[in-house]
Design an enzyme around this catalytic site. Sequence first.
Site, short mmCIF file in Angstrom:
data_model
loop_
_atom_site.label_atom_id
_atom_site.label_comp_id
_atom_site.label_asym_id
_atom_site.label_seq_id
_atom_site.Cartn_x
_atom_site.Cartn_y
_atom_site.Cartn_z
N LYS A 17 0.82 -1.22 0.00
CA LYS A 17 0.00 0.00 0.00
C LYS A 17 0.85 1.27 0.00
CE LYS A 17 -2.69 -0.07 3.61
NZ LYS A 17 -2.34 -1.30 4.31
N ARG A 93 -10.03 2.29 8.82
CA ARG A 93 -9.64 0.93 9.19
C ARG A 93 -10.75 0.24 9.98
NH1 ARG A 93 -3.74 1.70 9.10
NH2 ARG A 93 -2.60 -0.12 9.78
N ARG A 130 10.43 -6.56 5.40
CA ARG A 130 10.36 -5.12 5.09
C ARG A 130 11.40 -4.33 5.87
NH1 ARG A 130 4.75 -1.93 5.62
NH2 ARG A 130 4.89 -2.43 7.84
N ARG A 161 11.09 -1.78 10.89
CA ARG A 161 10.16 -0.95 11.66
C ARG A 161 9.94 -1.57 13.02
NH1 ARG A 161 4.73 0.77 8.45
NH2 ARG A 161 3.73 -0.11 10.27
N ARG A 172 -1.54 -7.20 13.98
CA ARG A 172 -2.06 -6.23 13.03
C ARG A 172 -2.89 -6.91 11.95
NH1 ARG A 172 3.33 -4.41 12.11
NH2 ARG A 172 2.81 -3.40 10.16
P1 AMP Z 1 0.46 1.51 9.17
O1 AMP Z 1 1.71 2.25 8.81
O2 AMP Z 1 -0.70 1.89 8.31
O3 AMP Z 1 0.68 0.02 9.27
O4 AMP Z 1 0.05 2.01 10.65
C1 AMP Z 1 0.92 1.80 11.75
C2 AMP Z 1 0.14 1.84 13.03
O5 AMP Z 1 -0.48 3.14 13.19
C3 AMP Z 1 -1.02 0.86 13.14
O6 AMP Z 1 -0.59 -0.43 13.55
C4 AMP Z 1 -1.89 1.55 14.19
O7 AMP Z 1 -1.34 1.41 15.49
C5 AMP Z 1 -1.76 3.02 13.81
N1 AMP Z 1 -2.78 3.41 12.82
C6 AMP Z 1 -2.57 3.81 11.53
N2 AMP Z 1 -3.73 4.10 10.92
C7 AMP Z 1 -4.71 3.88 11.83
C8 AMP Z 1 -6.14 3.97 11.80
N3 AMP Z 1 -6.79 4.35 10.70
N4 AMP Z 1 -6.83 3.67 12.93
C9 AMP Z 1 -6.18 3.31 14.06
N5 AMP Z 1 -4.85 3.16 14.15
C10 AMP Z 1 -4.11 3.45 13.05
#
Ligand code: AMP
Length: 221
Positions: A17, A93, A130, A161, A172
């Site tokens: 993504k 989400r 990653r 990360r 996740r």
């Molecule tokens: P990502 O980079 O999209 O995998 O997001 C990393 C982390 O940020 C996630 O595991 C959540 O802890 C938080 N996060 C990102 N987007 C959201 C969202 N829309 N709702 C809630 N938590 C989020």
Amino acid sequence: MVPGVRLVVLGMQGAGKGTQCGRLSTHYVVPHISTGDMFRVAVKANTEAGQVLAKYMEKGELVPDDVTTEVVKDRLLQPDAAERGFILDGYPRTAPQAESLTQILSPEDVDLAIDLEIPRDMAVERLASRRVCSECGTIYSSLTHPDGTPCDLCGGIVKQRGDDTKEAIARRIDLYQRDTEPLFDHYMRRDMLVTIDALGGEDEVFGRLVRAIDYRRGTKR
Ligand code: AMP
């Protein structure tokens, strides 16, 4: 200049993504709005809000809906997004977030929600390998850029990360399947969902995305 577009990009972590949204943002000349990236900036700055966010993120838990929606709303109201559109990555989400987004954009809505589809075992494999630049966030694979390699773009150090541990990855993906996959229905009912196969090379997947987006924009005009 290609006319703007308003897109939501769904897809399991590891589907590519971040990479594809970056390319779509350049192609359609609209901002790439990633909640994960915005939260990571706050965590890195070690602000009070950042310290709270870090607690959720380290465990692979979702940040509460009201906090997340406030951040997204502020960003969507800025002129670049309001005037030309956006590529929304990582939001919504959950069902309440999808409802909030519809309200924020009302009486309009997004043009399209894209499900970048990948099997779970492949997602786990990709996330485990990653690697990310600690300065500019460029995404690599450990095969080409093991920990400690300099970033090709900015020279920053490439590393894993913090939330790409085995436990946090599983958490996740579980949450994605429980909370985010039901959103397919939300967008399908509104005839806004397009599913794209995320397997294959980066250029191949990007080509599929642009063809699908342009086709749908063409038929809606
Ligand atoms: P990502 O980079 O999209 O995998 O997001 C990393 C982390 O940020 C996630 O595991 C959540 O802890 C938080 N996060 C990102 N987007 C959201 C969202 N829309 N709702 C809630 N938590 C989020």
